[in-house]
Design a protein around this motif. Structure first.
Motif, PDB file in Angstrom:
ATOM      1  N   ARG A 224      26.585  38.343  39.072  1.00  0.00           N
ATOM      2  CA  ARG A 224      27.043  39.568  39.339  1.00  0.00           C
ATOM      3  C   ARG A 224      26.907  40.532  37.952  1.00  0.00           C
ATOM      4  O   ARG A 224      27.170  41.563  38.009  1.00  0.00           O
TER       5      ARG A 224
ATOM      6  N   SER B 237      45.236  34.732  39.311  1.00  0.00           N
ATOM      7  CA  SER B 237      44.529  35.873  38.354  1.00  0.00           C
ATOM      8  C   SER B 237      45.333  36.045  37.078  1.00  0.00           C
ATOM      9  O   SER B 237      44.786  36.132  36.215  1.00  0.00           O
TER      10      SER B 237
ATOM     11  N   ARG C 213      40.335  28.483  41.973  1.00  0.00           N
ATOM     12  CA  ARG C 213      41.489  27.884  42.593  1.00  0.00           C
ATOM     13  C   ARG C 213      42.938  28.201  41.587  1.00  0.00           C
ATOM     14  O   ARG C 213      43.515  27.042  41.356  1.00  0.00           O
TER      15      ARG C 213
ATOM     16  N   GLU D 282      29.942  33.274  37.836  1.00  0.00           N
ATOM     17  CA  GLU D 282      29.977  34.837  38.433  1.00  0.00           C
ATOM     18  C   GLU D 282      29.450  35.699  37.707  1.00  0.00           C
ATOM     19  O   GLU D 282      28.764  36.605  38.236  1.00  0.00           O
TER      20      GLU D 282
ATOM     21  N   GLU E 195      39.288  38.507  39.578  1.00  0.00           N
ATOM     22  CA  GLU E 195      39.789  38.011  40.812  1.00  0.00           C
ATOM     23  C   GLU E 195      38.917  37.008  41.467  1.00  0.00           C
ATOM     24  O   GLU E 195      39.669  35.997  42.230  1.00  0.00           O
ATOM     25  N   GLN E 196      37.813  37.328  41.685  1.00  0.00           N
ATOM     26  CA  GLN E 196      36.966  36.298  42.306  1.00  0.00           C
ATOM     27  C   GLN E 196      37.092  35.073  41.626  1.00  0.00           C
ATOM     28  O   GLN E 196      36.667  33.891  42.190  1.00  0.00           O
ATOM     29  N   ILE E 197      36.706  35.308  40.095  1.00  0.00           N
ATOM     30  CA  ILE E 197      36.878  34.097  39.377  1.00  0.00           C
ATOM     31  C   ILE E 197      38.059  33.339  39.680  1.00  0.00           C
ATOM     32  O   ILE E 197      37.841  31.974  39.641  1.00  0.00           O
TER      33      ILE E 197
ATOM     34  N   ALA F 138      31.230  41.071  37.092  1.00  0.00           N
ATOM     35  CA  ALA F 138      31.912  40.085  37.727  1.00  0.00           C
ATOM     36  C   ALA F 138      33.507  40.313  37.836  1.00  0.00           C
ATOM     37  O   ALA F 138      34.182  40.837  37.057  1.00  0.00           O
ATOM     38  N   SER F 139      33.943  39.982  38.965  1.00  0.00           N
ATOM     39  CA  SER F 139      35.302  40.250  39.268  1.00  0.00           C
ATOM     40  C   SER F 139      36.224  38.842  38.923  1.00  0.00           C
ATOM     41  O   SER F 139      35.927  37.869  39.272  1.00  0.00           O
TER      42      SER F 139
ATOM     43  N   ARG G 288      39.921  33.125  42.356  1.00  0.00           N
ATOM     44  CA  ARG G 288      39.775  32.504  43.866  1.00  0.00           C
ATOM     45  C   ARG G 288      39.072  31.251  43.785  1.00  0.00           C
ATOM     46  O   ARG G 288      39.321  30.326  43.966  1.00  0.00           O
ATOM     47  N   THR G 289      37.811  31.516  43.032  1.00  0.00           N
ATOM     48  CA  THR G 289      36.818  30.163  43.115  1.00  0.00           C
ATOM     49  C   THR G 289      37.208  29.276  42.190  1.00  0.00           C
ATOM     50  O   THR G 289      37.134  28.051  42.465  1.00  0.00           O
TER      51      THR G 289
END
Length: 188
Positions: free
Chosen positions: A27, A44, A41, A23, A34-36, A31-32, A38-39
């Protein structure tokens, strides 16, 4: 990450770190978290438990690169031309900061977190590794006595951050670094 963690917790940390590395590579320092999560799994809260701040995340992601720069500083220590050794190492720091998205931010001073020049594990490691290079250059009269390793790291970070949106950030960073090292005087 503490070594006494359970094996599954260490695997979980390694997985989150791998996702975070991807990530951040994509980015940069923005880098987010939250995205980390989600990816990877995971929740947060799990990501924040391992990396309570963005700085902690960027430091963890940058650790291998920092270790490589520290090894390089040790390799260059004791070189016959102390100024060239220091300048070559610092050029590698600039190059790493440009190519490794997020590294410059991991090294940057953040007054909210520390009153020290840098105050984080990445810059602390670089400062310790580069101290012999700078000391030798100062002792040889090749570098001014008032130059500090935090000054040099700040210079590298500034160049990397100033060129990150340039069409060719590597070339522009190298040009500015060479300009900073040689000064504004015409070449003779």
């Amino acid at each position: 990450m503490p070594e006494r963690q359970r094996a599954d917790a260490r695997r979980n940390y390694a997985h989150i770190l791998a996702v975070a590395e991807d990530e951040v590579a994509t980015r940069g320092a923005d880098a987010s978290m939250e995205q980390i999560a989600r990816t990877a799994r995971v929740g947060s809260a799990t990501v924040r438990r391992h990396f309570p701040t963005r700085r902690a995340l960027l430091e963890a992601v940058s650790r291998k690169r920092i270790e490589a720069l520290c090894v390089r500083a040790h390799e260059l220590a004791g070189a016959a031309d102390s100024r060239t050794a220091l300048v070559n190492w610092l050029g590698e720091v600039v190059s790493y900061c440009v190519s490794a998205r997020g590294l410059a931010v991991a090294l940057a001073y953040d007054g909210a977190e520390s009153a020290q020049a840098h105050g984080n594990s990445c810059s602390d490691a670089l400062e310790e590794a580069a101290a012999p290079l700078l000391r030798a250059a100062v002792e040889d009269g090749a570098v001014a006595e008032d130059v500090t390793v935090p000054d040099l790291i700040t210079l590298a970070v500034g160049i990397a951050l100033a060129t990150e949106h340039h069409p060719d950030p590597g070339a522009q960073a190298d040009r500015l670094f060479r300009l900073a090292v040689t000064g504004l005087s015409p070449r003779t």
